[in-house]
Design a protein around this motif. Structure first.
Motif, PDB file in Angstrom:
ATOM      1  N   GLY A 231     -57.203 -24.242 -23.035  1.00  0.00           N
ATOM      2  CA  GLY A 231     -57.610 -22.942 -23.547  1.00  0.00           C
ATOM      3  C   GLY A 231     -58.754 -22.394 -22.737  1.00  0.00           C
ATOM      4  O   GLY A 231     -59.220 -21.286 -22.959  1.00  0.00           O
ATOM      5  N   GLY A 232     -59.201 -23.190 -21.783  1.00  0.00           N
ATOM      6  CA  GLY A 232     -60.434 -22.873 -21.068  1.00  0.00           C
ATOM      7  C   GLY A 232     -60.392 -21.650 -20.187  1.00  0.00           C
ATOM      8  O   GLY A 232     -61.268 -20.798 -20.251  1.00  0.00           O
ATOM      9  N   ARG A 233     -59.360 -21.563 -19.397  1.00  0.00           N
ATOM     10  CA  ARG A 233     -59.344 -20.429 -18.477  1.00  0.00           C
ATOM     11  C   ARG A 233     -58.676 -19.227 -19.126  1.00  0.00           C
ATOM     12  O   ARG A 233     -57.920 -18.504 -18.517  1.00  0.00           O
ATOM     13  CB  ARG A 233     -58.605 -20.802 -17.189  1.00  0.00           C
ATOM     14  CG  ARG A 233     -59.349 -21.817 -16.347  1.00  0.00           C
ATOM     15  CD  ARG A 233     -58.980 -21.658 -14.906  1.00  0.00           C
ATOM     16  NE  ARG A 233     -57.559 -21.944 -14.674  1.00  0.00           N
ATOM     17  CZ  ARG A 233     -57.084 -23.161 -14.452  1.00  0.00           C
ATOM     18  NH1 ARG A 233     -57.875 -24.198 -14.446  1.00  0.00           N
ATOM     19  NH2 ARG A 233     -55.788 -23.340 -14.247  1.00  0.00           N
ATOM     20  N   SER A 234     -58.941 -19.060 -20.410  1.00  0.00           N
ATOM     21  CA  SER A 234     -58.310 -17.942 -21.096  1.00  0.00           C
ATOM     22  C   SER A 234     -59.120 -16.690 -20.895  1.00  0.00           C
ATOM     23  O   SER A 234     -60.342 -16.721 -20.851  1.00  0.00           O
ATOM     24  CB  SER A 234     -58.227 -18.221 -22.598  1.00  0.00           C
ATOM     25  OG  SER A 234     -57.531 -19.394 -22.820  1.00  0.00           O
ATOM     26  N   MET A 235     -58.429 -15.623 -20.790  1.00  0.00           N
ATOM     27  CA  MET A 235     -59.110 -14.344 -20.706  1.00  0.00           C
ATOM     28  C   MET A 235     -58.202 -13.287 -21.288  1.00  0.00           C
ATOM     29  O   MET A 235     -57.057 -13.132 -20.861  1.00  0.00           O
ATOM     30  CB  MET A 235     -59.446 -14.012 -19.250  1.00  0.00           C
ATOM     31  CG  MET A 235     -60.367 -12.808 -19.152  1.00  0.00           C
ATOM     32  SD  MET A 235     -61.220 -12.725 -17.578  1.00  0.00           S
ATOM     33  CE  MET A 235     -59.914 -12.254 -16.488  1.00  0.00           C
ATOM     34  N   ASP A 236     -58.732 -12.618 -22.289  1.00  0.00           N
ATOM     35  CA  ASP A 236     -57.965 -11.520 -22.880  1.00  0.00           C
ATOM     36  C   ASP A 236     -58.586 -10.225 -22.412  1.00  0.00           C
ATOM     37  O   ASP A 236     -59.744  -9.930 -22.710  1.00  0.00           O
ATOM     38  CB  ASP A 236     -58.021 -11.595 -24.420  1.00  0.00           C
ATOM     39  CG  ASP A 236     -57.324 -12.836 -24.950  1.00  0.00           C
ATOM     40  OD1 ASP A 236     -57.198 -12.957 -26.183  1.00  0.00           O
ATOM     41  OD2 ASP A 236     -56.915 -13.677 -24.123  1.00  0.00           O
ATOM     42  N   GLN A 237     -57.802  -9.467 -21.716  1.00  0.00           N
ATOM     43  CA  GLN A 237     -58.333  -8.247 -21.120  1.00  0.00           C
ATOM     44  C   GLN A 237     -57.646  -7.029 -21.710  1.00  0.00           C
ATOM     45  O   GLN A 237     -56.416  -6.931 -21.674  1.00  0.00           O
ATOM     46  CB  GLN A 237     -58.072  -8.314 -19.607  1.00  0.00           C
ATOM     47  CG  GLN A 237     -58.818  -7.296 -18.795  1.00  0.00           C
ATOM     48  CD  GLN A 237     -58.442  -7.473 -17.320  1.00  0.00           C
ATOM     49  OE1 GLN A 237     -57.328  -7.853 -16.993  1.00  0.00           O
ATOM     50  NE2 GLN A 237     -59.372  -7.177 -16.445  1.00  0.00           N
ATOM     51  N   LEU A 238     -58.447  -6.140 -22.265  1.00  0.00           N
ATOM     52  CA  LEU A 238     -57.869  -4.916 -22.811  1.00  0.00           C
ATOM     53  C   LEU A 238     -57.602  -3.965 -21.669  1.00  0.00           C
ATOM     54  O   LEU A 238     -58.507  -3.621 -20.908  1.00  0.00           O
ATOM     55  CB  LEU A 238     -58.834  -4.275 -23.818  1.00  0.00           C
ATOM     56  CG  LEU A 238     -58.396  -2.924 -24.393  1.00  0.00           C
ATOM     57  CD1 LEU A 238     -57.110  -3.088 -25.189  1.00  0.00           C
ATOM     58  CD2 LEU A 238     -59.499  -2.345 -25.270  1.00  0.00           C
ATOM     59  N   VAL A 239     -56.372  -3.580 -21.535  1.00  0.00           N
ATOM     60  CA  VAL A 239     -56.000  -2.718 -20.419  1.00  0.00           C
ATOM     61  C   VAL A 239     -56.139  -1.260 -20.808  1.00  0.00           C
ATOM     62  O   VAL A 239     -56.803  -0.480 -20.148  1.00  0.00           O
ATOM     63  CB  VAL A 239     -54.540  -3.020 -19.973  1.00  0.00           C
ATOM     64  CG1 VAL A 239     -54.122  -2.055 -18.886  1.00  0.00           C
ATOM     65  CG2 VAL A 239     -54.436  -4.450 -19.493  1.00  0.00           C
ATOM     66  N   ASN A 240     -55.498  -0.876 -21.871  1.00  0.00           N
ATOM     67  CA  ASN A 240     -55.644   0.498 -22.350  1.00  0.00           C
ATOM     68  C   ASN A 240     -55.160   0.567 -23.789  1.00  0.00           C
ATOM     69  O   ASN A 240     -54.634  -0.399 -24.327  1.00  0.00           O
ATOM     70  CB  ASN A 240     -54.858   1.495 -21.485  1.00  0.00           C
ATOM     71  CG  ASN A 240     -53.362   1.176 -21.471  1.00  0.00           C
ATOM     72  OD1 ASN A 240     -52.791   0.762 -22.478  1.00  0.00           O
ATOM     73  ND2 ASN A 240     -52.741   1.381 -20.337  1.00  0.00           N
ATOM     74  N   THR A 241     -55.380   1.707 -24.373  1.00  0.00           N
ATOM     75  CA  THR A 241     -54.914   1.916 -25.743  1.00  0.00           C
ATOM     76  C   THR A 241     -54.178   3.240 -25.799  1.00  0.00           C
ATOM     77  O   THR A 241     -54.694   4.263 -25.351  1.00  0.00           O
ATOM     78  CB  THR A 241     -56.099   1.971 -26.728  1.00  0.00           C
ATOM     79  OG1 THR A 241     -56.885   0.803 -26.560  1.00  0.00           O
ATOM     80  CG2 THR A 241     -55.603   2.041 -28.166  1.00  0.00           C
TER      81      THR A 241
END
Lengths: 373, 299
Positions: free
Chosen positions: B237-247
């Motif tokens: 789970g370490g290299r997790s990254m949740d990136q919001l792109v757009n809405t």
């Protein structure tokens, strides 16, 4: 000619055997107890040093993702295997290691006769062994509990004299260590709605999710004997490798051992699949809360592979009923008991009918009572 | 030749005699049943003139005949100590009024002395003139009595009795009717339900039965190696990254809510069947053993 290695009691000469209850080698005649090391010293058996064929780390190459398994297994020496023979079952082909002096034996898997077929010198020698921690009494009790706690089991499974035939066997296993490396990329969204006046807004947030990392696996077991059912062996897992000790022939004294006949290469698929499933499930569970997940990229590969050849303790009993074989197994370390039981159809359907009649009449009676309300 | 004429004459005589006898026996049917010659209008109080009395008498005879109910009117000055209802009942009984064995008829009594009126009904008369019916009739008759229009009152009474009798014959007696609350037919559970209940029982029984059967199976392949995973050392789970792109946002107008009108279902539950019951006539036993209905009052 190599000397027959007999584990005789230093005090009275009786046959020393591993005793699960006290976790030591014990004499059945005079109750003397010694650890394996102590016994080896007393009997001047060299233990590990006298074995031949301490192979250099064996590298078993694998097709899968160029993973190579590191291995430290050695081979049995003549001296170790003197006095022990391979016995083969005439019916199911099981190969068992037992003392030369064993009389007629019945196959623990199918109850047919086994005959001596040869030596096993030069066989791959286990590195580790988990000695039996559950004795026959525990095994019988577990079996009785297993059978008695379930309904519609044919009576033959509960017969005392048959239960007594349960046998202790050391089963050969390949234990796999590996590290799973996962790199994944997903597209996902989160949807929410809100109201302002008479307008409803739907917000869809689009995300890019990166997942990655490593997952270590220790001693994932795959049984290395062809004639033992894999699902049966998987069902009695887990084994705790922390209780494994360096292998010594002394532990086999008084016990049967199944002969290893499946290479690590042939076993690795199973281990690989299980590890991959674990890794996938872990990644999947980290995607909670998102909807419409789309996989953009998913890569998994394994590194740092190691195999260990070990013997694990298993209690085995087979029962025949209506020309079908039913086999039970108990984890000799943890006591976990498994075994599919057949359905006594007559009893089952009779009970179903009785219950249905009782319920049906009750419902009918309630309906009649309702008319009086 | 002479014999033939004699025979014919004889036959004629016989026929005539027979006809006459027949007529004589039939005569009683046409006679007024008013208890062997009794008048229907007995005016002891002398309220009506002779002409009026005769006319009324005839009218009463017609109605009585037509309806097969003796309609009798009696006027007195004093009740000689009796109460009006008993006086009326007794007079009716003692003077043999009434058609058929049931003595069907109605008597109206007027006591000028104490200004009482009474109605006595017998047999079918009680059926035709219910308590309510009498009330209705008297509502119309009493005003005339009050005015002194005795002839009018009496004629109206007779007319009403005739009318009510006719209504009773064609439809049902004038009365207050109430619907009988429908008696619910005794509910039973037909036998065929036993079979379906057994089926339901079997289906319900399948839950514990299947569960018991599933318990027999304990050997399964293991899907994963979670139990051998080193969770501490893993960083999956370490290299997790949740990136919001757009809405992206969409909107829509919610149409004005049309609240459906609640339907007022006026359930006028008229129970069907079961019939209706009228209040009928309250009966009492007269001194002569006959049951009478009727009412009385003052005017």
């Amino acid at each position: 000619m190599a000397k027959l290695r007999e584990y005789k009691c230093p005090d009275c000469g009786g046959p020393m055997e591993w005793n699960a209850a006290v976790r030591k080698m014990k004499c059945p005649y005079c109750d003397s107890e010694y650890t394996v090391q102590e016994l080896n010293e007393k009997l001047n058996f060299g233990g590990e040093a006298e074995t031949s064929g301490q192979a250099s780390p064996e590298e078993i190459s694998s097709d899968f993702d160029e993973l190579t398994w590191e291995n430290n297994s050695g081979y049995f020496s003549d001296e170790e295997t003197a006095g022990m023979r391979v016995y083969s079952c005439v019916s199911c082909g099981a190969q068992l290691l037992a003392p030369e002096t064993s009389g007629s034996m019945t196959c623990p898997y199918c109850s047919n006769n086994v005959v001596m077929t040869g030596q096993f010198t030069g066989d791959l020698k286990p590195e580790r062994i988990i000695p039996f921690l559950k004795d026959k009494k525990a095994a019988k009790e577990a079996l009785k509990k297993h059978v008695n706690s379930r309904r519609f089991v044919p009576r033959v499974f509960k017969e005392e004299n048959h239960i007594d035939e349960i046998k202790a066997i050391y089963v050969p296993y390949w234990l796999f260590d590996a590290k799973a490396e996962v790199t994944a990329l997903f597209e996902a969204s989160k949807v929410s709605t809100r109201r302002r006046g008479n307008v409803e807004y739907t917000d869809t947030a689009h995300y890019r999710l990166q997942r990655g990392g490593g997952m270590n696996f220790d001693k994932v077991p795959v049984d290395a004997s062809r004639n033992i059912a894999d699902d049966l062996m998987e069902s009695i897992e887990p084994f705790d490798f922390n209780e494994a000790v360096p292998f010594d022939m002394a532990y086999l004294a008084g016990f049967l051992a199944d002969r290893y006949d499946v290479s690590a290469q042939e076993c690795e698929d199973k281990a690989y699949r299980r590890m991959e499933n674990s890794a996938n499930q872990t990644v999947q569970s980290s995607l909670g809360g998102y909807t419409n997940v789309r996989t953009l990229q998913y890569d998994i590969h394994f590194t740092e592979g190691r195999t260990t050849y070990a013997l694990y303790p298993v209690w085995i009993l087979n029962t025949t009923w209506q020309d079908k074989k039913y086999i039970f197994a108990m984890n000799g370390q943890t006591g976990k008991f498994v075994g599919d039981l057949p359905l006594d159809k007559k009893d089952y359907y009779k009970s179903w009918a009785v219950l249905a009649a009782v319920l049906g009449l009750m419902i009918y009676g309630i309906m009649w009572l309702m008319t009086f309300l | 030749m002479r014999d033939l004429r004699k025979t014919v004459q004889r036959i004629q005589a016989l026929l005539t005699a027979g006809l006459l006898t027949l007529l004589c026996t039939m005569l009683p049917c046409f006679t007024v049943s008013a208890g062997a010659g009794e008048l229907r209008f007995v005016d002891r109080a002398g309220l009506l003139s002779g002409q009026e009395a005769d006319s009324l008498e005839q009218y009463m005879a017609e109605v009585s005949q037509a309806q097969q109910l003796d309609v009798v009117i009696l006027t007195v000055d004093s009740l000689e100590g009796k109460d009006p209802q008993t006086f009326a009942d007794d007079y009716y009984d003692e003077h043999g009024y009434g058609f058929n064995s049931t003595k069907d008829g109605v008597l109206f009594l007027l006591n000028m002395g104490e200004r009482d009126w009474a109605v006595s009904t017998t047999g079918r008369g009680a059926t035709v003139l219910t308590d309510h019916g009498i009330e209705q009739i008297m509502d119309e008759v009493l005003p005339r009595l009050g005015n002194g229009d005795y002839n009018g009152a009496f004629r109206l009474f007779v007319q009403k009795v005739g009318e009510y009798s006719r209504i009773a014959a064609e439809d049902r007696p004038v009365d207050i009717y109430e619907e009988i609350p429908q008696e619910e037919p005794r509910r039973t559970v037909p036998l065929r339900w036993l079979f379906s209940d057994l089926g339901i029982g079997a289906a319900l029984a399948s839950i514990p039965m299947r569960s018991a059967k599933n318990q027999l199976r304990t050997v399964r392949n293991k899907y994963n190696a979670n139990v051998y995973a080193d969770w501490q050392g893993s960083d999956i789970g370490g290299r997790s990254m949740d990136q919001l792109v757009n809405t992206t946002t969409t909107s829509r107008i919610i149409a004005a809510a049309t609240v459906p009108m609640s339907q007022h279902n006026n359930h006028h539950n008229r129970p069907t069947g079961g019939g209706s019951v009228g209040h009928g006539s309250t009966m009492h036993m007269g001194s002569h053993g006959t049951m009478h209905g009727g009412s009385h009052g003052k005017f």
